[in-house]
Design an enzyme around this catalytic site. Structure first.
Site, PDB file in Angstrom:
ATOM      1  N   HIS A  66      49.338  34.391  52.073  1.00  0.00           N
ATOM      2  CA  HIS A  66      48.057  33.727  51.829  1.00  0.00           C
ATOM      3  C   HIS A  66      47.770  32.805  53.003  1.00  0.00           C
ATOM      4  CE1 HIS A  66      44.803  31.538  49.992  1.00  0.00           C
ATOM      5  NE2 HIS A  66      44.783  32.452  49.043  1.00  0.00           N
ATOM      6  N   TRP A 105      49.354  29.975  37.444  1.00  0.00           N
ATOM      7  CA  TRP A 105      48.900  29.290  38.662  1.00  0.00           C
ATOM      8  C   TRP A 105      47.655  29.932  39.285  1.00  0.00           C
ATOM      9  CZ3 TRP A 105      53.827  27.820  41.994  1.00  0.00           C
ATOM     10  CH2 TRP A 105      54.682  27.039  41.205  1.00  0.00           C
ATOM     11  N   ALA A 106      47.244  31.085  38.771  1.00  0.00           N
ATOM     12  CA  ALA A 106      46.118  31.797  39.403  1.00  0.00           C
ATOM     13  C   ALA A 106      44.872  30.932  39.381  1.00  0.00           C
ATOM     14  CB  ALA A 106      45.865  33.114  38.686  1.00  0.00           C
ATOM     15  N   GLN A 107      44.162  30.946  40.486  1.00  0.00           N
ATOM     16  CA  GLN A 107      43.022  30.034  40.621  1.00  0.00           C
ATOM     17  C   GLN A 107      41.691  30.759  40.623  1.00  0.00           C
ATOM     18  OE1 GLN A 107      43.473  27.682  44.148  1.00  0.00           O
ATOM     19  NE2 GLN A 107      45.300  26.633  43.420  1.00  0.00           N
ATOM     20  N   ARG A 130      46.406  43.745  49.187  1.00  0.00           N
ATOM     21  CA  ARG A 130      45.669  43.594  47.919  1.00  0.00           C
ATOM     22  C   ARG A 130      44.314  42.930  48.160  1.00  0.00           C
ATOM     23  NH1 ARG A 130      46.114  38.667  43.951  1.00  0.00           N
ATOM     24  NH2 ARG A 130      46.546  37.743  45.969  1.00  0.00           N
ATOM     25  N   GLU A 154      34.762  36.346  46.945  1.00  0.00           N
ATOM     26  CA  GLU A 154      36.010  36.144  47.685  1.00  0.00           C
ATOM     27  C   GLU A 154      36.079  37.125  48.842  1.00  0.00           C
ATOM     28  OE1 GLU A 154      39.448  36.038  45.162  1.00  0.00           O
ATOM     29  OE2 GLU A 154      38.717  34.294  44.084  1.00  0.00           O
ATOM     30  N   ALA A 184      56.457  36.808  30.379  1.00  0.00           N
ATOM     31  CA  ALA A 184      55.332  36.269  29.599  1.00  0.00           C
ATOM     32  C   ALA A 184      54.213  35.777  30.508  1.00  0.00           C
ATOM     33  CB  ALA A 184      55.824  35.157  28.687  1.00  0.00           C
ATOM     34  N   GLY A 185      53.951  36.522  31.583  1.00  0.00           N
ATOM     35  CA  GLY A 185      52.758  36.263  32.385  1.00  0.00           C
ATOM     36  C   GLY A 185      51.601  37.074  31.806  1.00  0.00           C
ATOM     37  N   HIS A 233      52.866  35.253  49.427  1.00  0.00           N
ATOM     38  CA  HIS A 233      52.014  35.062  48.256  1.00  0.00           C
ATOM     39  C   HIS A 233      52.049  36.196  47.233  1.00  0.00           C
ATOM     40  CE1 HIS A 233      48.687  33.635  45.931  1.00  0.00           C
ATOM     41  NE2 HIS A 233      47.907  34.654  46.236  1.00  0.00           N
ATOM     42  N   GLU A 286      52.603  42.485  38.687  1.00  0.00           N
ATOM     43  CA  GLU A 286      53.016  42.403  40.095  1.00  0.00           C
ATOM     44  C   GLU A 286      54.357  43.072  40.366  1.00  0.00           C
ATOM     45  OE1 GLU A 286      52.265  38.553  41.864  1.00  0.00           O
ATOM     46  OE2 GLU A 286      53.397  39.120  43.654  1.00  0.00           O
ATOM     47  N   LEU A 305      45.086  40.034  38.803  1.00  0.00           N
ATOM     48  CA  LEU A 305      44.983  39.682  37.384  1.00  0.00           C
ATOM     49  C   LEU A 305      44.369  40.854  36.619  1.00  0.00           C
ATOM     50  CD1 LEU A 305      43.853  35.944  37.158  1.00  0.00           C
ATOM     51  CD2 LEU A 305      46.013  36.931  36.415  1.00  0.00           C
ATOM     52  N   ARG A 363      42.499  38.941  53.803  1.00  0.00           N
ATOM     53  CA  ARG A 363      43.583  37.957  53.918  1.00  0.00           C
ATOM     54  C   ARG A 363      44.506  38.150  55.104  1.00  0.00           C
ATOM     55  NH1 ARG A 363      45.419  37.007  47.781  1.00  0.00           N
ATOM     56  NH2 ARG A 363      43.612  35.721  47.423  1.00  0.00           N
TER      57      ARG A 363
HETATM   58  C1  LIG Z   1      49.149  30.163  43.294  1.00  0.00           C
HETATM   59  C2  LIG Z   1      48.690  31.557  42.938  1.00  0.00           C
HETATM   60  C3  LIG Z   1      47.345  31.813  42.771  1.00  0.00           C
HETATM   61  C4  LIG Z   1      46.918  33.111  42.432  1.00  0.00           C
HETATM   62  N1  LIG Z   1      45.581  33.336  42.229  1.00  0.00           N
HETATM   63  C5  LIG Z   1      45.183  34.564  41.810  1.00  0.00           C
HETATM   64  C6  LIG Z   1      43.824  34.813  41.462  1.00  0.00           C
HETATM   65  O1  LIG Z   1      42.983  33.929  41.492  1.00  0.00           O
HETATM   66  N2  LIG Z   1      43.482  36.078  41.061  1.00  0.00           N
HETATM   67  C7  LIG Z   1      44.391  37.083  40.978  1.00  0.00           C
HETATM   68  O2  LIG Z   1      44.018  38.207  40.598  1.00  0.00           O
HETATM   69  N3  LIG Z   1      45.691  36.869  41.291  1.00  0.00           N
HETATM   70  C8  LIG Z   1      46.096  35.636  41.693  1.00  0.00           C
HETATM   71  N4  LIG Z   1      47.418  35.436  41.989  1.00  0.00           N
HETATM   72  C9  LIG Z   1      48.361  36.535  41.777  1.00  0.00           C
HETATM   73  C10 LIG Z   1      48.545  36.701  40.278  1.00  0.00           C
HETATM   74  O3  LIG Z   1      48.595  35.423  39.676  1.00  0.00           O
HETATM   75  C11 LIG Z   1      49.815  37.469  39.963  1.00  0.00           C
HETATM   76  O4  LIG Z   1      49.857  38.659  40.684  1.00  0.00           O
HETATM   77  C12 LIG Z   1      49.879  37.818  38.489  1.00  0.00           C
HETATM   78  O5  LIG Z   1      49.578  36.691  37.705  1.00  0.00           O
HETATM   79  C13 LIG Z   1      51.240  38.358  38.146  1.00  0.00           C
HETATM   80  O6  LIG Z   1      51.330  38.428  36.748  1.00  0.00           O
HETATM   81  P1  LIG Z   1      52.603  39.052  36.080  1.00  0.00           P
HETATM   82  O7  LIG Z   1      52.338  38.998  34.618  1.00  0.00           O
HETATM   83  O8  LIG Z   1      52.889  40.347  36.703  1.00  0.00           O
HETATM   84  O9  LIG Z   1      53.788  38.046  36.475  1.00  0.00           O
HETATM   85  P2  LIG Z   1      54.004  36.487  36.236  1.00  0.00           P
HETATM   86  O10 LIG Z   1      52.773  35.814  35.789  1.00  0.00           O
HETATM   87  O11 LIG Z   1      54.683  35.920  37.443  1.00  0.00           O
HETATM   88  O12 LIG Z   1      55.039  36.441  35.035  1.00  0.00           O
HETATM   89  C14 LIG Z   1      56.354  36.909  35.206  1.00  0.00           C
HETATM   90  C15 LIG Z   1      57.155  36.593  33.960  1.00  0.00           C
HETATM   91  O13 LIG Z   1      58.390  37.275  33.990  1.00  0.00           O
HETATM   92  C16 LIG Z   1      59.439  36.386  33.629  1.00  0.00           C
HETATM   93  N5  LIG Z   1      60.680  36.925  34.185  1.00  0.00           N
HETATM   94  C17 LIG Z   1      60.982  37.231  35.475  1.00  0.00           C
HETATM   95  N6  LIG Z   1      62.203  37.783  35.557  1.00  0.00           N
HETATM   96  C18 LIG Z   1      62.694  37.834  34.288  1.00  0.00           C
HETATM   97  C19 LIG Z   1      63.900  38.313  33.724  1.00  0.00           C
HETATM   98  N7  LIG Z   1      64.871  38.862  34.464  1.00  0.00           N
HETATM   99  N8  LIG Z   1      64.058  38.187  32.385  1.00  0.00           N
HETATM  100  C20 LIG Z   1      63.110  37.633  31.597  1.00  0.00           C
HETATM  101  N9  LIG Z   1      61.934  37.196  32.089  1.00  0.00           N
HETATM  102  C21 LIG Z   1      61.736  37.300  33.413  1.00  0.00           C
HETATM  103  C22 LIG Z   1      58.967  35.061  34.161  1.00  0.00           C
HETATM  104  O14 LIG Z   1      59.642  33.983  33.538  1.00  0.00           O
HETATM  105  C23 LIG Z   1      57.493  35.135  33.770  1.00  0.00           C
HETATM  106  O15 LIG Z   1      57.348  34.816  32.394  1.00  0.00           O
HETATM  107  C24 LIG Z   1      47.863  34.150  42.318  1.00  0.00           C
HETATM  108  C25 LIG Z   1      49.216  33.884  42.493  1.00  0.00           C
HETATM  109  C26 LIG Z   1      49.641  32.598  42.787  1.00  0.00           C
HETATM  110  C27 LIG Z   1      51.101  32.323  42.964  1.00  0.00           C
END
Ligand SMILES: Cc1cc2nc3c(=O)[nH]c(=O)nc-3n(C[C@H](O)[C@H](O)[C@H](O)COP(=O)(O)OP(=O)(O)OC[C@H]3O[C@@H](n4cnc5c(N)ncnc54)[C@H](O)[C@@H]3O)c2cc1C
Length: 488
Positions: free
Chosen positions: A230, A48-50, A364, A117, A15-16, A328, A353, A370, A271
């Site tokens: 990072h 947490w994305a900023q 990247r 950036e 749920a990201g 990161h 991701e 995002l 980076r």
């Molecule tokens: C501190 C920080 C700052 C960042 N800033 C930026 C930014 O400014 N701009 C940018 O583009 N990117 C940024 N990034 C990177 C970006 O946030 C991520 O690459 C992106 O949000 C990943 O999204 P996602 O939906 O793929 O995964 P996530 O948002 O990590 O969500 C993963 C989900 O999967 C669930 N999950 C995992 N394994 C399982 C499982 N086995 N069963 C059920 N659920 C599971 C987790 O609970 C979660 O809900 C940042 C990252 C961090 C850590």
């Protein structure tokens, strides 16, 4: 509430940003979706994305210029077709987020405010709430998802294994409580793997469970050796260890200083270059941190960074901030085509991701991730809905051993030591016996790539090998040696 008698069309894991957006795309097409999420919303990397999300939105920008910067950052390894899709479709996804109710920041004239950036030649990073972009986007998307009558949300449930129907297609999964979920397709959106390393900016759940589930089901993984460090994660502040200070802060003028107060790097270089420059300064000095001077930066632009540091007892408007690199972002993951499809496992998709479209190459470009979640989350949802109805309910065969176990403290420390900012064959070889399956797979990929490129720096192979331009490190099912592949 969805009618339990009606089968979902899509099973989405995570749920990201990527998972939520895939759900919303599917229901717009009239589909039913079940969403499984292991951790609370505030523990996703997306939350947490900023900095924000990158898209060619300014008058002086274009998808072609965005593409140029993405190719440049990726050091000869970007799959051009994937980057073209991202840069071309990013602006439409941004406008759709606005239509879904996400409010992005405007300047004092009411025009969209775009941040600059590292690695971007134009201002193209849309942000919300200053540096609270992820939080703003996720709160809004999850509110829409929670209220939608055709989305069933299973919170606190973990996908334990993927499941196939009679025809061998991936048609669902088994949860950790034994519940079996079925659909036309499964979309993995489980996030990255950076928390496999001990010093990280990521939430603890980002240890690569999606790639491990997919690999166990017969999917290939790629480019696992490319993990971005990072440059500026906080050091030594209680309760804030690893807290990320966005690149955008340097974009607005913050500078980096060694112990003697001198500047030692172009703060807006990509980076990997900035992170390694810091790593070298620290290796030579033996200090735990260099210092970020953000005293001249407008605090109103980064309220959550300033607030978090002040809460931890440091005032960044008057003091220097101790920072050092931390793991990161995982560029590698489940191999997919441009619709998120995992070749070789019909019915299986991966986005965000946890996927490897090849878009990021060896490094990247900041804020492309995002955008990737939205662009490829949509594509995968649409392609998944076009899959045939499953031949049977999925077979529920719980795995004998956990497929995607969390890493131990020892594994995470070993990853930092042996697969960190600089690696060599001797250190990587020690990881081949690690109990964690992803640690072993990362080590195999990093050993196979005998060169330094982007985020992958081998001290025993310090040069880029032009013969490996455009060649991705692919690990098929099982744990055999990776092979190099060119992707169209
Ligand atoms: C501190 C920080 C700052 C960042 N800033 C930026 C930014 O400014 N701009 C940018 O583009 N990117 C940024 N990034 C990177 C970006 O946030 C991520 O690459 C992106 O949000 C990943 O999204 P996602 O939906 O793929 O995964 P996530 O948002 O990590 O969500 C993963 C989900 O999967 C669930 N999950 C995992 N394994 C399982 C499982 N086995 N069963 C059920 N659920 C599971 C987790 O609970 C979660 O809900 C940042 C990252 C961090 C850590």
């Amino acid at each position: 509430m969805p009618d339990p008698a009606q089968r979902p069309d899509l099973v989405v894991v995570g749920a990201g940003a990527a998972g939520l957006y895939a759900c919303l795309t599917a229901v717009q097409e009239g589909a039913r979706v079940v969403l499984v999420s292991a951790r609370p919303l505030a523990e996703t990397a997306s939350y947490w994305a900023q900095g924000g999300l990158a898209a060619a939105l300014a008058g002086d920008d274009s998808p072609a210029l965005h593409l140029e910067d993405t190719l440049e950052a990726g050091r000869g390894l970007v799959r051009r077709s994937a980057a073209e899709v991202l840069c071309a479709e990013g602006p439409a996804r941004f406008r759709h987020l606005e239509a879904l109710g996400v409010r992005f920041d405007a300047d004092r004239h009411g025009n969209l405010a775009l941040g600059l950036e590292g690695g971007h030649a134009r201002r193209r990073v849309a942000h919300a709430g200053g540096s609270a972009t992820g939080r703003r986007i996720l709160r809004q998307l999850s509110a829409v998802v929670a209220e939608h009558p055709r989305i069933e949300v299973l919170e606190g449930r973990r996908a334990a294994a993927l499941a196939t129907a009679d025809d061998g297609r991936c048609a669902g999964l088994i949860c950790d409580d034994g519940r079996v979920l079925g659909g036309r397709a499964v979309v993995l959106a489980t996030g990255g793997a950076a928390a496999l390393w001990s010093r990280t900016t990521n939430p603890p759940g980002s240890f690569g469970s999606g790639p491990l589930l997919a690999h166990a089901a017969g999917a290939a993984l790629a480019d696992l050796e490319f993990v971005q460090f990072h440059p500026t994660a906080v050091v030594g502040l209680r309760g804030r260890e690893g807290f990320l200070i966005s690149e955008a802060v340097r974009g607005e003028g913050a500078t980096l200083h060694d112990a003697a107060g001198g500047r030692f790097v172009d703060e807006l270089a990509p980076r990997d270059a900035v992170a390694r420059a810091i790593f070298r300064v620290l290796s030579e000095s033996g200090e735990p941190a260099v210092h970020l001077d953000m005293r001249g930066v407008d605090p109103g632009r980064f309220p959550n960074v300033v607030g978090a540091l002040r809460e931890a007892g440091l005032d960044p408007l008057r003091e220097l901030v101790p920072v050092a690199p931390a793991s990161h972002y995982a560029m590698g993951g489940v191999v997919t085509d441009l619709d998120g499809r995992a070749p070789g496992v019909p019915g299986l998709y991966a986005v965000g991701e946890c996927a490897c479209t090849g878009l990021h190459g060896a490094n990247r470009l900041a804020s492309n991730s995002l955008s990737e979640c939205f662009v490829f989350g949509r594509r995968a949802a649409l392609a998944g809905l076009a899959e045939p109805a499953p031949a049977s309910p999925p077979h529920a065969q719980p795995p004998a051993e956990p497929v995607a176990p969390p890493p131990s403290r020892e594994t995470r420390a070993a990853m930092w030591r042996h697969a960190g900012l600089e690696r060599d064959a001797a250190g990587l070889a020690r990881l081949l016996g690690d109990p964690h399956p992803l640690a072993r797979l990362v080590a195999r990929s990093a050993l196979a790539r005998e060169e330094s490129r982007g985020a992958h720096a081998r001290s025993d192979h310090p040069r880029l090998d032009p013969a490996l331009d455009g060649r991705h490190t692919v690990t098929g099912p099982g744990e055999g040696a990776p092979r190099f592949e060119r992707w169209e």
